[in-house]
Write a protein that holds these residues in place. Structure first.
Motif, PDB file in Angstrom:
ATOM      1  N   ASP A 188      62.412 -24.854 -14.751  1.00 57.55           N
ATOM      2  CA  ASP A 188      62.473 -26.273 -14.595  1.00 57.55           C
ATOM      3  C   ASP A 188      61.155 -26.642 -14.875  1.00 57.55           C
ATOM      4  O   ASP A 188      60.402 -27.702 -15.154  1.00 57.55           O
ATOM      5  N   LEU A 189      60.025 -25.817 -14.811  1.00 58.49           N
ATOM      6  CA  LEU A 189      58.671 -26.096 -14.428  1.00 58.49           C
ATOM      7  C   LEU A 189      58.090 -26.345 -15.956  1.00 58.49           C
ATOM      8  O   LEU A 189      56.870 -26.683 -16.026  1.00 58.49           O
ATOM      9  N   TYR A 190      58.805 -25.835 -16.893  1.00 64.45           N
ATOM     10  CA  TYR A 190      58.191 -25.864 -18.353  1.00 64.45           C
ATOM     11  C   TYR A 190      58.807 -26.986 -19.143  1.00 64.45           C
ATOM     12  O   TYR A 190      58.933 -26.733 -20.512  1.00 64.45           O
ATOM     13  N   GLN A 191      59.829 -27.729 -18.640  1.00 67.78           N
ATOM     14  CA  GLN A 191      60.348 -28.720 -19.502  1.00 67.78           C
ATOM     15  C   GLN A 191      59.465 -30.239 -19.509  1.00 67.78           C
ATOM     16  O   GLN A 191      59.116 -30.699 -18.279  1.00 67.78           O
ATOM     17  N   ASN A 192      59.559 -30.580 -20.620  1.00 68.41           N
ATOM     18  CA  ASN A 192      58.514 -31.691 -20.881  1.00 68.41           C
ATOM     19  C   ASN A 192      58.833 -32.909 -20.077  1.00 68.41           C
ATOM     20  O   ASN A 192      58.083 -33.638 -19.617  1.00 68.41           O
TER      21      ASN A 192
ATOM     22  N   GLN B 225      51.118 -38.519   0.752  1.00 66.29           N
ATOM     23  CA  GLN B 225      51.663 -39.383   0.157  1.00 66.29           C
ATOM     24  C   GLN B 225      53.206 -39.409   0.549  1.00 66.29           C
ATOM     25  O   GLN B 225      53.671 -38.383   1.205  1.00 66.29           O
ATOM     26  N   ASN B 226      53.987 -40.224   0.078  1.00 61.15           N
ATOM     27  CA  ASN B 226      55.505 -40.411   0.152  1.00 61.15           C
ATOM     28  C   ASN B 226      56.017 -38.938  -0.506  1.00 61.15           C
ATOM     29  O   ASN B 226      55.830 -38.517  -1.549  1.00 61.15           O
ATOM     30  N   ALA B 227      56.933 -38.193   0.539  1.00 59.94           N
ATOM     31  CA  ALA B 227      57.363 -36.842   0.090  1.00 59.94           C
ATOM     32  C   ALA B 227      58.587 -37.104  -1.265  1.00 59.94           C
ATOM     33  O   ALA B 227      58.556 -36.045  -1.870  1.00 59.94           O
ATOM     34  N   SER B 228      59.020 -38.006  -1.327  1.00 62.75           N
ATOM     35  CA  SER B 228      59.987 -38.358  -2.496  1.00 62.75           C
ATOM     36  C   SER B 228      59.272 -38.912  -3.586  1.00 62.75           C
ATOM     37  O   SER B 228      59.901 -38.956  -4.661  1.00 62.75           O
ATOM     38  N   LEU B 229      58.044 -38.896  -3.511  1.00 60.19           N
ATOM     39  CA  LEU B 229      57.155 -39.369  -4.740  1.00 60.19           C
ATOM     40  C   LEU B 229      57.355 -38.328  -6.011  1.00 60.19           C
ATOM     41  O   LEU B 229      57.430 -37.152  -5.689  1.00 60.19           O
ATOM     42  N   LYS B 230      57.887 -38.880  -7.061  1.00 61.74           N
ATOM     43  CA  LYS B 230      58.085 -38.001  -8.149  1.00 61.74           C
ATOM     44  C   LYS B 230      56.817 -37.852  -9.028  1.00 61.74           C
ATOM     45  O   LYS B 230      56.019 -38.561  -9.219  1.00 61.74           O
ATOM     46  N   ARG B 231      56.752 -36.533  -9.643  1.00 62.69           N
ATOM     47  CA  ARG B 231      55.570 -36.453 -10.413  1.00 62.69           C
ATOM     48  C   ARG B 231      55.993 -35.047 -11.438  1.00 62.69           C
ATOM     49  O   ARG B 231      56.994 -34.538 -11.451  1.00 62.69           O
TER      50      ARG B 231
END
Length: 347
Positions: free
Chosen positions: A40-44, A2-8
């Motif tokens: 950053d990985l634990y911010q809602n 998929q698109n590398a700029s896709l946000k998730r």
């Protein structure tokens, strides 16, 4: 891919960093040069891009022991409930076919990296995993993880189903990887193929799923559609306006002149702004016609010729070519599958 700029959601990278310690790899090593820190990985409300996730996987593989099966081991953390509303929508589907179509429709809400496509024109049918664009170093890990996710869902879908009935055809050529997949997941592997595809038993697609609940499914799909609209809110401004205006006027065969007038701008300015956003009126108009055609075939039960005419194509053959090019399967095959009453399939 998929698109590398896709946000998730950062949840997938979070799982990777948490599991990395078992392989002697620190979170800092996983996040090296990604622009992310563990906080950053634990911010809602935090989001990451697919490109950042792929970079984190590359880092993990660089520092971890060189052995097959790590994607399977870490993939076991990706149980259906980890995927949130996307996972529940799949589990509440009436059949496996419907579940796969939902998974594909709303893949942007998941941690899926490969581009998914269900090909029912083959016998037996195949779920294709397009990983083109992925670095070679992560291909095995990503495919192992995807297969494990499929296994995780299947164990809840159909607890009595044996994964030994599934075959995985892959472009990979490492016998050790095939052995790990067979040993850990029970899936037979055919190496050195031209594609990466999960070959499914024909009857499996129509098998009713025990957790199907119409009310739950509709509620989940409604939330998925809402979330997907939010995820797509970064579509360039003029592209979004032209798309909406074109869909509203599609029955009147809109032209770039009529749409420009509707938006209060000139044809020349509209062309220039769309070009700057990397698209064109012709492309947007074609996508709008095909989207409506897809919906008519999925829900209205119209024949292909009628849908072609309703969407502005003078020749059904032109509609069939454009439709097949965009979706990867013919409009006739979609009309056939709509008899089962499932949700629409898009790729």
């Amino acid at each position: 891919m998929q698109n590398a700029s896709l946000k998730r959601s950062p949840g997938s990278i979070r799982i990777l960093c948490e599991e990395a310690a078992k392989y002697g790899v620190t979170p800092e090593q996983c996040l090296e040069d990604t622009g992310l820190v563990t906080f950053d990985l634990y911010q809602n409300e935090a989001t990451v891009t697919l490109g950042q996730e792929v970079a984190a996987i590359e880092n993990f593989i660089k520092y971890a022991p060189d052995r097959p099966g790590m994607g399977i081991e870490i993939g076991r953390r990706y149980r259906p409930e980890v995927f949130g509303i996307w996972g529940y929508a799949i589990l509440s589907s009436p059949t496996l076919r419907a579940g796969l179509k939902t998974a594909i429709d709303f893949a942007n809400l998941s941690f899926v990296i490969a581009r998914l496509r269900l090909n029912e024109l083959e016998d037996p049918p195949a779920l294709n995993l397009d990983i083109s664009g992925l670095p070679k170093s992560v291909e095995s890990f990503v495919l192992e993880r995807h297969l494990t996710v499929v296994s995780n869902f299947t164990s809840q879908f159909l607890p009595r189903f044996s994964m030994s009935r599934v075959v995985f055809e892959t472009t990979l050529d490492n016998p050790a990887v095939a052995s790990a997949i067979k040993t850990e997941l029970g899936i037979s592997v055919t190496l050195s193929c031209r594609r990466n595809s999960i070959i499914l038993p024909q009857k499996l697609l129509d098998m009713p799923l025990p957790q199907h609940n119409p009310a739950t499914m509709e509620n989940c799909l409604r939330q998925c559609r809402s979330l997907l609209n939010l995820e797509n809110s970064d579509i360039p401004e003029m592209t979004a306006q032209v798309r909406e205006a074109t869909l509203l006027e599609i029955n009147n065969d809109p032209t770039i002149v009529s749409i420009a007038s509707k938006l209060g701008t000139s044809e020349r300015t509209l062309r220039r702004r769309l070009a700057k956003e990397g698209t064109s009126f012709r492309k947007i108009q074609t996508e709008a016609k095909l989207a409506i055609g897809h919906e008519l075939l999925s829900t209205a039960g119209l024949d292909v010729s009628t849908v072609a005419w309703r969407t502005g194509y003078s020749e059904p053959s032109s509609f069939v070519r454009a439709f097949t090019k965009k979706y990867g399967y013919s409009p006739g095959s979609l009309k056939h599958s709509s008899r089962y009453g499932d949700n629409k399939l898009t790729c």
